[in-house]
Design a protein around this motif. Structure first.
Motif, mmCIF file in Angstrom:
data_model
loop_
_atom_site.group_PDB
_atom_site.id
_atom_site.type_symbol
_atom_site.label_atom_id
_atom_site.label_comp_id
_atom_site.label_asym_id
_atom_site.label_seq_id
_atom_site.Cartn_x
_atom_site.Cartn_y
_atom_site.Cartn_z
ATOM 1 N N ASN A 17 0.802 -1.219 0.000
ATOM 2 C CA ASN A 17 0.000 0.000 0.000
ATOM 3 C C ASN A 17 0.835 1.269 0.000
ATOM 4 O O ASN A 17 0.486 2.265 -0.614
ATOM 5 N N GLY A 18 1.927 1.278 0.772
ATOM 6 C CA GLY A 18 2.779 2.455 0.814
ATOM 7 C C GLY A 18 2.287 3.567 1.704
ATOM 8 O O GLY A 18 2.947 4.605 1.809
ATOM 9 N N ASP A 19 1.141 3.375 2.358
ATOM 10 C CA ASP A 19 0.631 4.407 3.259
ATOM 11 C C ASP A 19 0.212 3.842 4.612
ATOM 12 O O ASP A 19 -0.430 4.527 5.404
ATOM 13 N N ASP A 20 0.590 2.591 4.874
ATOM 14 C CA ASP A 20 0.273 1.937 6.140
ATOM 15 C C ASP A 20 1.396 0.939 6.421
ATOM 16 O O ASP A 20 1.352 -0.203 5.976
ATOM 17 N N ALA A 21 2.407 1.382 7.149
ATOM 18 C CA ALA A 21 3.606 0.567 7.343
ATOM 19 C C ALA A 21 3.296 -0.730 8.081
ATOM 20 O O ALA A 21 3.908 -1.774 7.806
ATOM 21 N N LEU A 43 9.452 -6.292 -3.781
ATOM 22 C CA LEU A 43 8.440 -5.473 -3.109
ATOM 23 C C LEU A 43 8.085 -4.286 -3.996
ATOM 24 O O LEU A 43 8.968 -3.557 -4.451
ATOM 25 N N ASP A 44 6.792 -4.077 -4.216
ATOM 26 C CA ASP A 44 6.335 -3.006 -5.097
ATOM 27 C C ASP A 44 5.361 -2.103 -4.345
ATOM 28 O O ASP A 44 4.218 -2.479 -4.089
ATOM 29 N N PHE A 45 5.833 -0.897 -3.999
ATOM 30 C CA PHE A 45 5.007 0.077 -3.300
ATOM 31 C C PHE A 45 4.255 0.999 -4.257
ATOM 32 O O PHE A 45 3.476 1.848 -3.814
ATOM 33 N N ASN A 46 4.504 0.879 -5.573
ATOM 34 C CA ASN A 46 3.843 1.717 -6.574
ATOM 35 C C ASN A 46 3.884 3.205 -6.238
ATOM 36 O O ASN A 46 2.866 3.909 -6.314
ATOM 37 N N ASP A 81 8.359 8.742 1.889
ATOM 38 C CA ASP A 81 9.786 9.044 1.946
ATOM 39 C C ASP A 81 10.578 7.767 2.216
ATOM 40 O O ASP A 81 10.015 6.668 2.338
ATOM 41 N N GLU A 82 11.890 7.940 2.308
ATOM 42 C CA GLU A 82 12.775 6.809 2.559
ATOM 43 C C GLU A 82 12.569 6.229 3.950
ATOM 44 O O GLU A 82 12.690 5.017 4.160
ATOM 45 N N ASP A 83 12.218 7.082 4.912
ATOM 46 C CA ASP A 83 11.988 6.607 6.279
ATOM 47 C C ASP A 83 10.897 5.539 6.316
ATOM 48 O O ASP A 83 10.975 4.577 7.094
ATOM 49 N N TYR A 84 9.873 5.713 5.502
ATOM 50 C CA TYR A 84 8.777 4.741 5.475
ATOM 51 C C TYR A 84 9.295 3.365 5.060
ATOM 52 O O TYR A 84 8.947 2.347 5.672
ATOM 53 N N VAL A 85 10.113 3.332 4.009
ATOM 54 C CA VAL A 85 10.658 2.052 3.545
ATOM 55 C C VAL A 85 11.505 1.413 4.637
ATOM 56 O O VAL A 85 11.410 0.206 4.893
ATOM 57 N N MET A 86 12.334 2.213 5.289
ATOM 58 C CA MET A 86 13.173 1.692 6.356
ATOM 59 C C MET A 86 12.328 1.154 7.509
ATOM 60 O O MET A 86 12.667 0.136 8.127
#
Length: 459
Positions: free
Chosen positions: A245-249, A275-278, A283-288
């Motif tokens: 989703n990319g908006d709910d870690a 992994l595909d967040f589309n 930001d990068e912090d979310y991925v981390m």
């Protein structure tokens, strides 16, 4: 002019639409059908060879032309699709009227500026408030490029990938890339003339896809697997592409961990994930945060991840600039939607990306050129599809099989739009009815791009 160069060609475009058997969610959107544009090319070479080329691509406008925050009203997906189809038709006319001759790469290189002009005129005619995005322009032109390269190889009676050497091309890579470092290097020095024998297949785990029977709400009931677990057991899968989703870690972390556990329960052995967040991560912090969460909950699932697809916005130059240096220290991270030319590749690498995701839907010429750059500069490489079916999937697979460094192919059209594959089953069943988790890419060694003529025409 060289002996195998095209001296004439004639292009025609046709379309078909298929409903998805189950909905697919990506980038916060749900997609239920796919329209495919196919371009047929009757080509003739200098030495008299003739070939009927085929280029085919799914018109994924949700991916290529997302809504923006511009001043004008957003277009509907239906309106965008109509525009992209008209753009392809106008480009077919422009290519036919050009009367160009030569190697397909030279023809496509010359027409790159023309397609921008055609797209600009179409936007004016449609009174659009914003330009047609570069990615949508590439998408519209992609079946044309595929048809030209396919006809070129068929007219010569050999693989199109075998016609990229210095003996078959007038210009080196410096001519196309505009960089002196590539003087004296030709595509054939970096692209293989023959496909690898076989490649593992990345199976898509969409954000709505049920992992187990407990997740099934509305069965498709068509005899195909209903759950990830069933797909794994039937197809012998070893590679999974996970849509997030990319908006709910928390959701993203749990989805990866749950997918890993279900996969291991269905098949013991090594797994490979992408992994595909589309582009939906802020930001990068979310991925981390997601990677750290995976480490805490299921460290082994982190070891399965081979790379991360572009997690943030596609406009790399829009403030604030988002870098990927810390993610790259953990895992390879590639650009996808941002990759529209060499300049975008250079920008991405400077911002911390590890490499690129190539797609046939951005054009065969671009895929070859940027694939060659990635190879020469030791960048991470992968090839992805756009829910491709039929010839478009076979084209994508042929690209992956001829670019050294690519380790797997994607194929999710067989999951969502299997009817689009039906007429290709007699010749290429192993690509659409996968067993053992891999596809026999050695089959893609026929003249042209490797897949022969469309079965709807008499051979």
């Amino acid at each position: 002019m060289l002996p195998n160069d095209l001296v004439s060609f004639a292009l025609e475009v046709r379309s078909e639409t298929y409903n998805y058997r189950t909905p697919m969610k990506f980038g916060g959107r749900v997609v239920n059908d796919v329209t495919i544009l196919s371009v047929d090319c009757d080509g003739r070479s200098k030495i008299g060879g003739r070939g009927r080329g085929l280029g085919s691509m799914t018109m994924g406008v949700v991916w290529a032309w997302p809504n923006t925050n511009g001043d004008g009203p957003n277009l509907t997906d239906t309106e965008k699709l109509e525009i992209v189809i008209e753009l392809c038709q106008r480009l077919v006319t422009a290519f036919n009227d050009s009367k160009l001759s030569g190697h397909p790469l030279d023809i496509c290189h010359h027409m790159a500026s023309v397609r921008q002009t055609v797209a600009k005129q179409l936007a004016e005619d449609r009174k659009l408030s914003e330009p047609i995005p570069d990615l949508a322009i590439l998408l519209a032109a992609s079946p044309i490029e595929g048809a030209l390269f396919d006809a070129h190889g068929k007219a010569a009676g050999v693989s199109s990938y075998a016609l990229l050497s210095r003996a078959d091309m007038i210009h080196d890579l410096a001519h196309y890339l505009g960089e002196s470092a590539y003087r004296g290097l030709f595509l054939g020095d970096l692209i293989s003339p023959t496909p690898v024998d076989s490649m593992p297949l990345y199976h898509l785990v969409g954000a709505l896809d049920p992992l187990t029977n407990a997740d099934v709400q509305t069965p498709a009931g068509d005899g195909l697997p209903e759950t990830l677990s069933e797909w794994i057991k039937r197809d012998g899968l070893t590679h999974l592409k996970i849509k997030l989703n990319g908006d709910d870690a928390t959701w993203d972390t749990d989805r990866i961990v749950h997918t890993y556990r279900v996969a291991n329960e269905a098949r013991n052995g090594e797994w490979a994930f992408s992994l595909d967040f589309n582009e939906r991560c802020p930001d990068e912090d979310y991925v981390m945060e997601v990677l750290d969460g995976i480490t805490r909950k299921e460290r082994d699932s982190l070891r399965a991840i081979r790379y991360v697809e572009q997690p943030t916005k596609r406009d790399l130059l829009k403030e604030p600039i988002i870098t990927m240096h810390r993610v790259r220290e953990r895992l390879p991270v590639v650009i996808d939607e941002s990759l529209v030319n060499l300049a975008s590749l250079r920008t991405a690498i400077g911002q911390g990306y590890s490499g690129i995701a190539l797609k046939a839907c951005k054009g065969h010429a671009e895929a070859l050129l940027l694939g060659a750059v990635a190879r020469n500069e030791n960048l991470f490489l992968c090839v992805q599809d756009l829910t491709c079916v039929g010839a478009s999937l076979l084209h994508s697979a042929s690209l992956a099989a001829h670019i050294p460094g690519v380790t797997a192919i994607e194929s999710n059209g067989r999951q969502y739009a299997p009817k689009g594959n039906e007429r290709w089953l007699d010749k290429f069943a192993p690509f659409f009815e996968v067993r053992g988790g891999a596809v026999p890419t050695r089959m893609l060694a026929q003249p042209g791009l490797g897949y022969g003529n469309d079965p709807i025409f008499q051979d």
